[in-house]
Design a protein around this motif. Structure first.
Motif, short mmCIF file in Angstrom:
data_model
loop_
_atom_site.label_atom_id
_atom_site.label_comp_id
_atom_site.label_asym_id
_atom_site.label_seq_id
_atom_site.Cartn_x
_atom_site.Cartn_y
_atom_site.Cartn_z
N VAL A 1 0.83 -1.21 0.00
CA VAL A 1 0.00 0.00 0.00
C VAL A 1 0.87 1.26 0.00
N PRO A 2 1.81 1.42 0.94
CA PRO A 2 2.69 2.60 0.85
C PRO A 2 3.61 2.58 -0.36
N ALA A 3 4.00 1.38 -0.80
CA ALA A 3 4.91 1.31 -1.95
C ALA A 3 4.26 1.86 -3.21
N ALA B 1 9.90 0.77 10.22
CA ALA B 1 9.81 1.86 11.20
C ALA B 1 10.23 3.19 10.56
N MET B 2 11.23 3.16 9.68
CA MET B 2 11.65 4.37 8.98
C MET B 2 10.53 4.90 8.10
N ALA B 3 9.87 4.00 7.39
CA ALA B 3 8.78 4.42 6.51
C ALA B 3 7.64 5.04 7.31
N ILE B 4 7.31 4.41 8.43
CA ILE B 4 6.24 4.95 9.29
C ILE B 4 6.61 6.36 9.77
N ALA B 5 7.87 6.55 10.15
CA ALA B 5 8.32 7.87 10.60
C ALA B 5 8.17 8.91 9.48
N GLY B 6 8.51 8.52 8.26
CA GLY B 6 8.37 9.43 7.12
C GLY B 6 6.92 9.83 6.88
N PHE B 7 6.02 8.85 6.92
CA PHE B 7 4.60 9.16 6.72
C PHE B 7 4.04 9.99 7.86
N ALA B 8 4.55 9.77 9.07
CA ALA B 8 4.09 10.56 10.23
C ALA B 8 4.45 12.03 10.05
N SER C 1 -2.41 8.46 6.38
CA SER C 1 -2.93 7.66 7.50
C SER C 1 -3.09 6.20 7.08
N ILE C 2 -3.62 5.99 5.89
CA ILE C 2 -3.79 4.63 5.37
C ILE C 2 -2.43 3.93 5.24
N CYS C 3 -1.44 4.64 4.74
CA CYS C 3 -0.11 4.04 4.58
C CYS C 3 0.51 3.67 5.92
N ILE C 4 0.33 4.50 6.92
CA ILE C 4 0.85 4.18 8.26
C ILE C 4 0.17 2.92 8.80
N GLY C 5 -1.15 2.85 8.65
CA GLY C 5 -1.88 1.69 9.16
C GLY C 5 -1.43 0.39 8.52
N PHE C 6 -1.26 0.41 7.20
CA PHE C 6 -0.87 -0.83 6.52
C PHE C 6 0.59 -1.18 6.75
N ALA C 7 1.44 -0.19 6.95
CA ALA C 7 2.83 -0.49 7.31
C ALA C 7 2.89 -1.18 8.67
N CYS C 8 2.03 -0.75 9.60
CA CYS C 8 1.95 -1.41 10.91
C CYS C 8 1.44 -2.85 10.77
#
Length: 507
Positions: free
Chosen positions: A306-308, A366-373, A452-459
């Motif tokens: 999803v984030p990719a 975790a890096m990707a989540i930080a970027g989206f945050a 927000s969607i990208c963070i959720g799916f990365a988790c």
């Protein structure tokens, strides 16, 4: 942890004659080797010197990885260049409104998902060089047609057939690479191959900035030239790759027979017998899905897709909101992709060095989540937002190849790996459909819903990685306690693949 118990050697319970009868003409006697080679008790075969072994692996590297990387670079380029075309006016020229552009993106994934498993079965039967080069010519042809469409219906049709033509490229390549390398040495190769997506993003931005200057030439707008020229490039290269794409080790005519014997023996020691000669049956497919780890493998990939794709399809549009021109937007899309390629190789190097995958999925995620945050919360500092895109690409596109490599190389035998790789990629690409609707035009320029969607799916991907790590750890410990002497023949162990009591998963 090794894939086979140290007390077992490949084919130890059978003579070469028995193995020849059981496995057919694809069997190679592992004791074939060049004169002077020493016998390796642990491998169960005569082995060339360490120098010759390194040369052989380098020979494989030069023949397998660059060719497949080039092929997938062009596939990913033709898949995502619609984002570059959009910056140059595709939506305005075709009079797209509302979510029509997002629907066109979604259309690609319908055949791409459905035909993943059948494509790998066809690849195994037709040979990789035939199937993959044919697919490449077709997706190049469809890309050219995409540059000639006149309305939304035409765009939908070309996106559908593009997905159909590309369906076997990624799982087929990962499946093929996995049949050439030991698990402890595969991650660097997988990441270099997967890095072709990052190179495609960088190359696509540079190419689009140059092609965009052809706007109006021969009556075609710049976005049309992007599709036409990049499609022609794919078609032309497909003819050369027909002769260059490698087949499986058992069939590689560019290797000597003693080299094939050594490669086969070292892979059997690491992964178990491959059963290359046996066709995949519906029962094989059904048995694969009795293993719950298949579903965890799918979720690991699904969550990060999803984030990719969210980034791949919408990055130029996001960057444009920072105030850059059309050409400036294309050029600024290049550095994040380039950095992600380098970082993915660094992650892969250390993953192979430590022979470990789990932590090398969690840290990049975790890096990707930080970027989206950062992107979700910061809206007035364009330079910081642009820097966050580096975290997103570096994290996402370095974790993805580790996830696919980890799951793929923990599958033993041709049939489980062919089905498993296609399943993981096919199911995972359902995330591509979600990504196409995550970033809507009405949400610009902040795209809070998309981030927000990208963070959720990365988790979700991180959670699935934890569950998968726990499952393989538990199964390894259970097999250590149970032992390997369960009265199974070598043929029965081959049929079980990684479900054999001899097999040990890599964490």
């Amino acid at each position: 942890m090794g894939a086979r118990d140290s007390n077992q050697t490949s084919g130890s319970s059978h003579s070469p004659v028995e193995d020849k009868q059981q496995y057919g003409n694809n069997y190679y006697d592992p004791n074939l080797a060049h004169p002077g080679a020493e016998y390796d008790d642990d491998l169960g075969a005569r082995c060339p010197s360490h120098t010759s072994q390194r040369r052989l692996v380098s020979k494989i590297d030069l023949r397998v990885i660059p060719v497949l990387s080039l092929m997938y670079l062009l596939a990913f380029l033709d898949r995502t260049n619609i984002a570059n075309a959009s910056v140059f006016g595709l939506q305005k020229d075709l009079k797209l409104t509302g979510t029509q552009y997002n629907t066109a993106l979604t259309m690609f994934f319908i055949p791409y998902i459905v035909f993943e498993v059948p494509s790998n079965i066809i690849l195994k039967r037709l040979k990789p060089h035939v199937w993959l080069s044919a697919c490449m010519f077709l997706f190049g042809l469809v890309t050219i047609c995409q540059g000639l469409v006149q309305n939304w219906s035409g765009l939908l049709a070309t996106r559908f057939f593009l997905g159909l033509a590309e369906t076997g490229m990624f799982p087929g390549s990962f499946y093929l690479i996995g049949m050439w390398y030991k698990r402890s040495e595969a991650q660097k190769r997988y990441s270099f191959f997967f890095g072709s997506t990052s190179l495609a993003g960088a190359f696509g931005g540079l190419l689009a900035s140059a092609i965009g200057k052809m706007n109006g030439m021969r009556g075609y707008l710049g976005w049309r030239w992007i599709f036409i020229l990049e499609g022609v490039l794919s078609c032309l290269i497909s003819f050369a790759l027909y002769f260059m794409i490698p087949d499986f080790p058992e069939e590689a005519k560019w290797l000597k027979e003693d080299e094939r014997a050594y490669i086969k023996a070292r892979l059997e020691k690491d992964q178990g017998r491959s059963a290359r000669e046996r066709r995949i049956t519906p029962t094989d497919v059904l048995n694969c899905f009795k293993d719950y780890k298949f579903f965890l493998g799918g979720l690991m990939y699904f969550g990060l897709i999803v984030p990719a794709y969210g980034y791949a399809f919408f990055a130029p549009g996001i960057i444009k909101t920072y105030g850059y021109s059309q050409i400036g937007t294309q050029l600024h899309s290049v550095p994040p992709w380039a950095c992600s390629f380098v970082f993915a190789l660094i992650v892969a190097f250390f993953s192979d060095q430590f022979k470990h995958r789990f932590l090398f999925t969690l840290i990049p995620i975790a890096m990707a989540i930080a970027g989206f945050a950062i992107l979700l919360t910061v809206h007035t500092r364009p330079h910081l937002e642009y820097a966050a895109l580096f975290l997103v690409t570096m994290g996402t596109y370095s974790a993805l190849p580790v996830i696919v490599c980890w799951f793929n190389l923990n599958l033993g035998g041709h049939h489980r790996r062919a089905v498993g790789t296609a399943w993981q990629v096919g199911f995972g690409n359902l995330g591509g459909i979600i990504a196409t609707y995550a970033f809507l035009a009405k949400d610009a320029p902040h795209y809070k819903q998309g981030y927000s969607i990208c963070i959720g799916f990365a988790c979700l991907s991180a959670a699935a990685c934890c569950a998968y790590a726990a499952s393989v750890l538990v199964q390894n410990r259970n097999r250590d306690k149970t032992g390997t002497d369960l009265g199974l023949t070598e043929f029965e162990k081959t049929e079980k693949g990684d479900m054999s009591p001899d097999y040990r998963y890599l964490l």
